[in-house]
Design a protein around this motif. Sequence first.
Motif, PDB file in Angstrom:
ATOM      1  N   GLY A   1       0.799  -1.166  -0.088  1.00  0.00           N
ATOM      2  CA  GLY A   1      -0.089   0.006  -0.036  1.00  0.00           C
ATOM      3  C   GLY A   1       0.648   1.390   0.073  1.00  0.00           C
ATOM      4  N   LYS A   2       1.935   1.325   0.918  1.00  0.00           N
ATOM      5  CA  LYS A   2       2.773   2.396   1.071  1.00  0.00           C
ATOM      6  C   LYS A   2       3.404   2.655  -0.417  1.00  0.00           C
ATOM      7  CE  LYS A   2       3.856   2.273   5.823  1.00  0.00           C
ATOM      8  NZ  LYS A   2       4.918   2.106   6.843  1.00  0.00           N
ATOM      9  N   ARG A   3       3.792   1.254  -1.148  1.00  0.00           N
ATOM     10  CA  ARG A   3       4.552   1.524  -2.203  1.00  0.00           C
ATOM     11  C   ARG A   3       3.512   2.129  -3.596  1.00  0.00           C
ATOM     12  NH1 ARG A   3       4.573  -1.095  -7.070  1.00  0.00           N
ATOM     13  NH2 ARG A   3       3.289  -2.604  -6.405  1.00  0.00           N
ATOM     14  N   ILE A   4       2.543   1.642  -3.497  1.00  0.00           N
ATOM     15  CA  ILE A   4       1.519   2.130  -4.517  1.00  0.00           C
ATOM     16  C   ILE A   4       1.083   3.523  -4.306  1.00  0.00           C
ATOM     17  CG2 ILE A   4      -0.903   2.001  -5.129  1.00  0.00           C
ATOM     18  CD1 ILE A   4      -0.755  -1.099  -4.741  1.00  0.00           C
TER      19      ILE A   4
ATOM     20  N   GLN B   1       3.979   5.380  -5.302  1.00  0.00           N
ATOM     21  CA  GLN B   1       3.996   5.395  -6.863  1.00  0.00           C
ATOM     22  C   GLN B   1       3.011   6.477  -7.213  1.00  0.00           C
ATOM     23  OE1 GLN B   1       3.253   1.629  -8.586  1.00  0.00           O
ATOM     24  NE2 GLN B   1       4.248   2.013 -10.482  1.00  0.00           N
ATOM     25  N   ALA B   2       1.770   6.398  -6.828  1.00  0.00           N
ATOM     26  CA  ALA B   2       0.750   7.471  -6.890  1.00  0.00           C
ATOM     27  C   ALA B   2       1.202   8.997  -6.858  1.00  0.00           C
ATOM     28  CB  ALA B   2      -0.532   7.147  -6.298  1.00  0.00           C
ATOM     29  N   ARG B   3       1.796   9.105  -5.792  1.00  0.00           N
ATOM     30  CA  ARG B   3       2.324  10.519  -5.602  1.00  0.00           C
ATOM     31  C   ARG B   3       3.321  10.852  -6.438  1.00  0.00           C
ATOM     32  NH1 ARG B   3       3.165   9.545   0.929  1.00  0.00           N
ATOM     33  NH2 ARG B   3       0.675   9.917   1.802  1.00  0.00           N
ATOM     34  N   GLU B   4       4.097   9.899  -6.714  1.00  0.00           N
ATOM     35  CA  GLU B   4       5.307  10.256  -7.766  1.00  0.00           C
ATOM     36  C   GLU B   4       4.711  10.414  -9.188  1.00  0.00           C
ATOM     37  OE1 GLU B   4       8.761   7.676  -9.818  1.00  0.00           O
ATOM     38  OE2 GLU B   4       8.789   7.690  -7.562  1.00  0.00           O
TER      39      GLU B   4
ATOM     40  N   ASN C   1       4.983  13.866 -11.280  1.00  0.00           N
ATOM     41  CA  ASN C   1       5.444  14.069 -12.654  1.00  0.00           C
ATOM     42  C   ASN C   1       4.249  14.614 -13.430  1.00  0.00           C
ATOM     43  OD1 ASN C   1       7.855  12.718 -11.833  1.00  0.00           O
ATOM     44  ND2 ASN C   1       7.132  10.723 -12.552  1.00  0.00           N
ATOM     45  N   GLU C   2       2.977  14.351 -13.180  1.00  0.00           N
ATOM     46  CA  GLU C   2       2.035  14.839 -14.064  1.00  0.00           C
ATOM     47  C   GLU C   2       1.975  16.367 -13.685  1.00  0.00           C
ATOM     48  OE1 GLU C   2      -1.693  12.475 -13.494  1.00  0.00           O
ATOM     49  OE2 GLU C   2      -0.560  10.964 -14.549  1.00  0.00           O
ATOM     50  N   ARG C   3       2.106  16.555 -12.523  1.00  0.00           N
ATOM     51  CA  ARG C   3       2.108  17.886 -12.020  1.00  0.00           C
ATOM     52  C   ARG C   3       3.268  18.940 -12.813  1.00  0.00           C
ATOM     53  NH1 ARG C   3       2.569  19.066  -6.247  1.00  0.00           N
ATOM     54  NH2 ARG C   3       0.383  18.288  -5.912  1.00  0.00           N
ATOM     55  N   GLN C   4       4.472  18.322 -12.741  1.00  0.00           N
ATOM     56  CA  GLN C   4       5.522  18.945 -13.151  1.00  0.00           C
ATOM     57  C   GLN C   4       5.356  19.026 -14.747  1.00  0.00           C
ATOM     58  OE1 GLN C   4       8.329  20.281 -12.170  1.00  0.00           O
ATOM     59  NE2 GLN C   4       7.713  19.777  -9.983  1.00  0.00           N
TER      60      GLN C   4
END
Length: 164
Positions: free
Chosen positions: A102-105, A108-111, A115-118
């Motif tokens: 869950g933390k990894r997912i 990954q979602a935050r990342e 990336n999408e925000r950037q």
Amino acid sequence: MELLTPNIGLLFWQIVAFGGLFFILRSFAWKPILASLKEREENIQSALDLAEKTRREMAAMKADNEKLLAQARSEREAILRGAKETADKLIAESRDKAESEGKRILEQARETMQNERQALIMQMKKEVVTLSLDIAEKVLRKELSDKSSQEKLVNDLVANSSLN
């Protein structure tokens, strides 16, 4: 009173009859009777010994059965305890694995979101730059249509650049 005091002859014959009967019984009846009584006594004693031996064996078997039962109970408890520990360990491992997954997912979602925000910010900057350039070009074309406005713009730019 004659009935109360026995006659010597009668007494003699009674003693002789009793002695004869005693001798005959002793010779022929008492030996087999005593032998059968002795045999019966031995049978009874052997039966009592066998009963006592059986009672001791039953007590030993009962003690062994109780010992085996206690051992089986302790083994059952150990097996149940081991199964519970294994189940708890599996549950804890599954929980830890699920939490890490869950933390990894989530990471990954935050990342991905970052990336999408950037990418979105970069695209917006590009569009703003493009729009700014278009606007600046249009404004400059309009303002720089004559030579005096071009000279004034160059002088302003030189003045501003020396200040910075």
